[in-house]
Design an enzyme around this catalytic site. Sequence first.
Site, PDB file in Angstrom:
ATOM      1  N   GLU A  41      -5.977 -10.977  -1.077  1.00  0.00           N
ATOM      2  CA  GLU A  41      -6.782 -10.747   0.140  1.00  0.00           C
ATOM      3  C   GLU A  41      -8.268 -10.725  -0.222  1.00  0.00           C
ATOM      4  O   GLU A  41      -9.000  -9.801   0.155  1.00  0.00           O
ATOM      5  CB  GLU A  41      -6.383  -9.417   0.810  1.00  0.00           C
ATOM      6  CG  GLU A  41      -4.895  -9.296   1.077  1.00  0.00           C
ATOM      7  CD  GLU A  41      -4.485  -8.034   1.840  1.00  0.00           C
ATOM      8  OE1 GLU A  41      -5.365  -7.362   2.411  1.00  0.00           O
ATOM      9  OE2 GLU A  41      -3.287  -7.737   1.861  1.00  0.00           O
ATOM     10  N   GLU A  48       0.785  -1.247   0.000  1.00  0.00           N
ATOM     11  CA  GLU A  48       0.000   0.000   0.000  1.00  0.00           C
ATOM     12  C   GLU A  48       0.816   1.296   0.000  1.00  0.00           C
ATOM     13  O   GLU A  48       0.545   2.200   0.792  1.00  0.00           O
ATOM     14  CB  GLU A  48      -0.957   0.000   1.196  1.00  0.00           C
ATOM     15  CG  GLU A  48      -1.842  -1.232   1.232  1.00  0.00           C
ATOM     16  CD  GLU A  48      -2.775  -1.274   2.444  1.00  0.00           C
ATOM     17  OE1 GLU A  48      -2.635  -0.432   3.333  1.00  0.00           O
ATOM     18  OE2 GLU A  48      -3.649  -2.156   2.468  1.00  0.00           O
TER      19      GLU A  48
HETATM   20  C1  GLA Z   1      -4.840  -4.592   4.321  1.00  0.00           C
HETATM   21  C2  GLA Z   1      -3.600  -5.360   4.713  1.00  0.00           C
HETATM   22  C3  GLA Z   1      -3.965  -6.640   5.384  1.00  0.00           C
HETATM   23  C4  GLA Z   1      -5.044  -6.457   6.401  1.00  0.00           C
HETATM   24  C5  GLA Z   1      -6.218  -5.846   5.763  1.00  0.00           C
HETATM   25  C6  GLA Z   1      -7.303  -5.831   6.790  1.00  0.00           C
HETATM   26  O1  GLA Z   1      -5.425  -5.070   3.206  1.00  0.00           O
HETATM   27  O2  GLA Z   1      -2.770  -5.667   3.625  1.00  0.00           O
HETATM   28  O3  GLA Z   1      -2.853  -7.142   6.032  1.00  0.00           O
HETATM   29  O4  GLA Z   1      -4.620  -5.658   7.458  1.00  0.00           O
HETATM   30  O5  GLA Z   1      -5.824  -4.574   5.318  1.00  0.00           O
HETATM   31  O6  GLA Z   1      -7.373  -7.060   7.502  1.00  0.00           O
END
Ligand code: GLA
Length: 356
Positions: free
Chosen positions: A261, A154
Amino acid sequence: MKKKFLLLATLIFGSLWSADAQTTLGLKDYYKNYFPIGVAVSAKNIMSSDTSFILTQFNSLTPENAMKMGPIHPKENEYNFTEADAIVNFAQRHHLKVRGHNLCWHEQTPDWIFKDKDGKLVSKTELLKRLKEHIFTVVNRYKGKVYAWDVVNEAIDDDSTHFLRNSLWFKICGIDYIIKAFEYAHEADPNAILFYNDYNTERPEKRERVLQLIKKLQSLHVPVMAVGLQGHWSIYEPTQHELQSTIQSFAALGLQVQITELDISIYPWEKNVRKKTDKDIDIYTTTIENKQAEQYKMVFDVFRKNKKYITGVTFWNITDKVTWLDHYPVPGRKNYPLLFDADYQPKKAYWDVIHF
Ligand code: GLA
């Protein structure tokens, strides 16, 4: 005699039943000719009754929190490997892959890393030295066991008029923290696949900025090998076209692509934490469940079509019983973002994902 027969019958049928339970097909089996299917877990998950469910459905794990800098390196001279070790050992015992998550991020980062003993911000040289020590220690410990790392998470700003996020990493090091993080990780484990990982990568303006970053890194010969599309999506986005063009444009740069994710929220995407209001009616209607199933079907159709480029799809949590989206961004607003309901039963979306 009757008793003996009953005992024998129980033994035979009992073992047949358990043999059957072990051969139940899961997501990983339906997708064995495509890509591994993973799930984000805590150490608790792999020490609980969730284990047989995990082993039936998934063949890859990501520690949800255990490898983040805050939990694993809470103080300068203190590492806490307990949870991460437990997850990696479990994966090794059961021949599951492990994705490491993550080495450098602006959240869940311990305060000490940016500060000297008087509480002042450290110099760039000092911060990079600390980052190197962190990356070398963690990557080395799991060398040969963790096959891929989310090296930087990020780094792109939420404001579309800005490029890199103005985090302390950036304020102190500029873009060099990203470059160095990849170089250190590659030096520590030359065999690990190194990812840049981010969210909203399907939104054209954000995608462009991620592409710009990757191109810049490539022009400097930085060992970035893959991109993680986090996949925190919703029933409203992305569209098929947005997803397809995102995968294509990263693949065109020679990168592997993973969905790292995945969850499909029943609410529109929001970033800032806020209080629940009367408008937040958390009812999971059949209409919403059907819409979610359509969205899951669409994204997996696109994944399969792009199997040449996609090397993994990881869900963020196991079932709707407990997910991070129950607390974020609206604490106490129940969400239902996964393929299994709170009783571990497949939802409509599950059948749409495996029937192809
Ligand atoms: C982001 C992070 C993850 C996690 C999510 C929420 O996507 O990359 O590690 O913290 O937020 O669970």
